[in-house]
Every structure is written in structure tokens, then in C-alpha cells.
Scaffold this active site. Structure first.
Site, mmCIF file in Angstrom:
data_model
loop_
_atom_site.group_PDB
_atom_site.id
_atom_site.type_symbol
_atom_site.label_atom_id
_atom_site.label_comp_id
_atom_site.label_asym_id
_atom_site.label_seq_id
_atom_site.Cartn_x
_atom_site.Cartn_y
_atom_site.Cartn_z
ATOM 1 N N ARG A 186 -5.080 -4.498 -5.053
ATOM 2 C CA ARG A 186 -3.841 -3.867 -4.568
ATOM 3 C C ARG A 186 -4.110 -2.588 -3.775
ATOM 4 N NH1 ARG A 186 -2.694 -8.266 -5.811
ATOM 5 N NH2 ARG A 186 -0.790 -9.011 -6.836
ATOM 6 N N LEU A 187 -5.328 -2.425 -3.291
ATOM 7 C CA LEU A 187 -5.647 -1.274 -2.438
ATOM 8 C C LEU A 187 -5.418 -1.694 -0.986
ATOM 9 C CD1 LEU A 187 -8.849 0.053 -4.255
ATOM 10 C CD2 LEU A 187 -6.446 0.728 -4.566
#
Length: 238
Positions: free
Chosen positions: A217-218
Site C-alpha cells: 500500500r505504498l
């Protein structure tokens, strides 16, 4: 059909009485629906000075990937009460002046834009793990611009523009189909004229944001903000 909701699940119960099919309690754990985004990142070195150059690159890649309706965008407007509305519209032109779409000028979106020209566009290219978001102001196209595009549409699409008072209530689909047959007969010979109530808008871009999915989720997000000198670019936290 009944929808039963809990904090973590949605249960659907329905019966089809016209056949022998009977289905009960299909469970979908919404909280568990997730995947990793692994197709690649977006780095500052990948950016272009003009955001439309990057948009064109991404759009071309979306077409090459054979995504369904790569020019489909969600258009968000706000009504007089401040209520946002969204719908899918097709992008039909993009250049340094902005992004263009066409619509019935009596539609809900056109009514909103007459009161508040601010608009948001969103391109959801899920299969490429990409999104593009645009903020800007919508301006009506000239009749000449609209007419030029109108006559490139398939003939039945031109006739269809005469049929629907977009966003108005109708009693049944048969009303539309009957009107289409009527108008097709009316314009049987010769060109289909441009309806006075059909037009287009150009969204002049103030902000455009590019989102590329990232592992854990970066995600990578870069925002272009228009200035008098050109464009300011900022990386945004995911």
C-alpha cells in the site's frame, strides 16, 4: 431481493420464482477483499514537464493493454444544494486547452455546470493499477466545435441525441425506442441536424494527479498544480 448487512459481511438472499433456481445466503467478506499492487512504481524520473505528455503516455498504454473503454471517466459535479453527483462519460478530445466531453445541455450535469463550473474527472485504469484525477473548470464549446464532432458520430448515435431528454423521468424503455423509430423515419433522407440542446464542454485543467499502485500500500502519487510559470509537481503520501 433483501440485503442483510453486518459489520463484516453482506448476505444476499433471493428467489427466482419464474424458474427452478433457488439461491440462499451467499457470503462476501468485504473486509477480506484485497490484493497487492505489483505492476511497478512511478518515480520522479518518470514524470514529464507537462502532465498531458504523461497522461498521453498512460492513455496510450491503456489502449495498448486493450482495457475496456480506456477513455471512460467519472465526471463529478455539485448541485445547488452542495450535493455531489457522479457519472461515467467518455473523453473525446484532449490537448493543451483541456479535456472535452459531450452531453445533452438539459442534463443534470449541464444544469450543475451552469451554476458551478468546477468539475472533477477520474480515470480508473484498474488493470494497470493506475488512476488519474483532474480538477478544473468546465467551459461550453462553440457550436462549430460541437457540430464538427457531432457529424463524426455514427448516424444512429446522431439520431439518438434527438431522442432522449437526458435525466428526465420516463415511464418505460418503449418510450425511447418508439421515439427513436420516429426520429429515424424523420431523418430518413439527408444529414441528421445538430440538436440545439446537444453540446460539449472543455475542462480547463488546474490540477492533475497520477496514482500508481505500490506494494504494501505504498502507492506513488504525484500532483501537478498549474501556476503562471507552468506546473508545480509534488509527491503526495499514499
Amino acid at each position: 431481493m433483501r440485503f442483510l448487512t453486518t459489520r463484516r459481511t453482506i448476505t444476499l438472499r433471493f428467489t427466482v420464482y419464474e424458474s427452478t433456481l433457488f439461491m440462499t445466503e451467499q457470503h462476501f467478506d468485504l473486509a477480506a477483499l484485497r490484493r497487492e499492487y505489483l505492476r511497478g512504481g512511478l518515480r520522479r524520473a518518470d514524470l514529464t514537464a507537462d502532465p498531458l505528455d504523461l497522461f498521453t503516455r498512460w492513455f496510450t498504454q491503456a489502449c495498448d493493454a486493450r482495457l475496456a473503454d480506456p477513455n471512460a471517466m467519472c465526471v463529478a459535479t455539485v448541485d445547488a444544494q452542495g450535493q455531489p453527483w457522479q457519472r461515467i462519460v467518455l473523453l473525446k478530445q484532449v490537448d493543451s486547452r483541456g479535456m472535452v466531453f459531450f452531453t445533452n445541455l438539459g442534463s443534470r450535469k449541464a444544469t450543475h455546470l451552469a451554476l458551478n463550473s468546477r468539475v472533477s474527472l477520474h480515470f480508473p485504469w484498474h488493470m494497470l493499477e493506475r488512476q488519474v484525477m483532474v480538477l478544473g473548470r468546465a467551459e461550453r464549446l462553440s457550436v462549430a466545435e460541437v457540430m464538427t464532432y457531432f457529424h463524426t458520430r455514427p448516424r444512429d448515435s446522431q439520431i439518438g441525441a434527438w431522442v432522449s431528454r437526458q435525466s428526465s423521468r420516463i415511464s418505460a424503455r418503449g418510450v425511447l425506442e418508439g421515439k427513436f423509430i420516429e426520429m429515424k423515419q424523420k431523418f430518413l433522407n439527408g444529414d441528421v441536424p445538430l440538436p440545439s440542446f446537444w453540446g460539449g464542454y472543455r475542462v480547463k485543467i488546474d490540477t492533475i494527479e497520477f496514482w500508481q499502485g505500490g506494494e504494501h500500500r505504498l502507492h506513488d502519487r504525484f500532483s501537478y498544480q498549474r501556476t503562471e510559470a507552468g506546473w508545480d509537481i509534488d509527491r503526495l503520501a499514499p
